[in-house]
Design a protein around this motif. Structure first.
Motif, PDB file in Angstrom:
ATOM      1  N   GLU A   1       0.826  -1.197   0.000  1.00  0.00           N
ATOM      2  CA  GLU A   1       0.000   0.000   0.000  1.00  0.00           C
ATOM      3  C   GLU A   1       0.866   1.254   0.000  1.00  0.00           C
ATOM      4  OE1 GLU A   1      -2.399  -0.078   3.499  1.00  0.00           O
ATOM      5  OE2 GLU A   1      -0.774   0.552   4.822  1.00  0.00           O
TER       6      GLU A   1
ATOM      7  N   THR B   1       0.997   5.228   1.321  1.00  0.00           N
ATOM      8  CA  THR B   1       0.408   6.096   2.338  1.00  0.00           C
ATOM      9  C   THR B   1       1.099   7.457   2.353  1.00  0.00           C
ATOM     10  OG1 THR B   1       1.908   5.175   4.011  1.00  0.00           O
ATOM     11  CG2 THR B   1      -0.280   4.192   3.838  1.00  0.00           C
TER      12      THR B   1
ATOM     13  N   ARG C   1       2.562  10.351   4.831  1.00  0.00           N
ATOM     14  CA  ARG C   1       3.054  10.421   6.198  1.00  0.00           C
ATOM     15  C   ARG C   1       3.782  11.741   6.445  1.00  0.00           C
ATOM     16  NH1 ARG C   1       4.067   4.847   8.374  1.00  0.00           N
ATOM     17  NH2 ARG C   1       3.287   3.377   6.825  1.00  0.00           N
TER      18      ARG C   1
ATOM     19  N   ARG D   1       1.994   9.485  12.000  1.00  0.00           N
ATOM     20  CA  ARG D   1       0.831   8.645  11.691  1.00  0.00           C
ATOM     21  C   ARG D   1       0.823   7.394  12.563  1.00  0.00           C
ATOM     22  NH1 ARG D   1      -0.130   4.454   7.813  1.00  0.00           N
ATOM     23  NH2 ARG D   1      -2.225   4.518   6.951  1.00  0.00           N
TER      24      ARG D   1
END
Length: 318
Positions: A170, A172, A174, A196
């Protein structure tokens, strides 16, 4: 390094190494090969029994000792240094360039000279199949990310980045407070406090897709501690499953690239390995990438997960 698989390359390299360094101290030679002086003496004792057909006194490798130094009197034709294969040269160049880009390199000029020599010699190395790790994306993006991270570390600034997590497959967003850059097992990492995750994390530089320096100071909490990487990144736990795999000759690199608990040689150059893993989805993706070069013998739930993912992929393809 006492197994036959590890010892043979050292024995082949020892004679040309000693020819180039007559009278070298045993301790110094042992340090260069990463073994103890006792182990090196055992290697030298074995070399005394190696040589040309006939294997008489004038055919065997002849070494001489003066105090704690070694010299070669007769090399039995083993005077040519070993050459790097294409994959070995590539791996070494990647590691050296990562080291060169990391902050605090003691002798950057020496690293550059080594890179230049390997690049010049690499043209003579014949490719032997280059193993590329899953998720590795070296190139301009990584170089740019490294520059931004180094600048933020010097200026003590926070960062916002887009990061690819291979274990979860995945991407993400941050915001992190950088703490340091380091090299572990030949790869560059940013260690930072991740807001996070609310914890210290290691981010691989080649998995940072985009990074921006923020106009605010980096402020990791006082209890944020640097990660101990002396034993590597993967810490096997007793409750983690163990995959029993059979690797084809083209997939033997897996046993060197990833930590394995046991290795057994098989006919035809195949290997049976036992490999502990923490994330089943990561293991499934690794095996799918290996295709027919890896066969899973255990555990059964890994076999089922792999079969299910493969069937699903074929269904989508059709």
């Amino acid at each position: 390094m006492n197994t036959s698989q590890e010892r043979l390359p050292r024995l082949l390299a020892l004679v040309p190494y000693l020819i180039a360094r007559p009278g070298i101290a045993v301790e110094e030679a042992a340090a260069d090969f990463g073994v103890s002086a006792k182990q090196l003496r055992k290697d030298l004792e074995l070399l005394w029994m190696c040589g040309l057909p006939g294997y008489g006194p004038g055919d065997l490798i002849d070494l001489s000792f003066e105090g704690d130094t070694i010299s070669v009197n007769f090399d039995a034709g083993m005077s040519r240094p070993l050459r790097l294969t294409g994959s070995e040269a590539t791996a070494l160049l990647v590691a050296l360039r990562t080291l060169l880009d990391a902050p605090g390199v003691a002798d950057a000029d020496a690293v550059r000279r080594a890179v230049a020599k390997i690049e010049a010699a690499a043209g003579q190395a014949q490719p032997a199949g280059v193993a590329v790790g899953l998720g590795v994306r070296e190139g301009a993006t990584t170089a740019k990310a490294r520059e931004v991270v180094q600048k933020a570390l010097r200026g003590n600034k926070a960062l916002r980045m887009t990061y690819y997590t291979a274990s979860k497959d995945e991407i993400t967003e941050r915001t992190v407070d950088p703490m340091r850059m380091l090299i572990v097992e030949g790869r560059g990492y940013l260690e930072a406090w991740c807001r996070r995750a609310e914890g210290v994390r290691l981010f691989r530089m080649d998995r940072i897709d985009d990074v921006t320096e923020l106009d605010e100071p980096a402020a990791p909490p006082p209890y944020a501690e640097q990660t101990d990487t002396t034993a590597g990144l993967f810490r096997p736990q007793p409750d983690q499953p163990v995959a029993q795999l059979v690797l084809s000759p083209d997939a033997r690199w897996v046993s060197e690239y990833y930590p394995v608990e046991e290795v057994a040689e098989m006919d035809g150059g195949h290997l049976r390995v036992w490999m502990r893993y923490a994330d089943p989805s990561w293991m499934v993706r690794l095996l799918l990438g290996l295709g027919g070069d890896a066969v899973v013998e255990a555990p059964s739930d890994l076999m089922s997960a792999l079969r299910s993912r493969a069937v699903g992929a074929l269904a989508r393809y059709r």
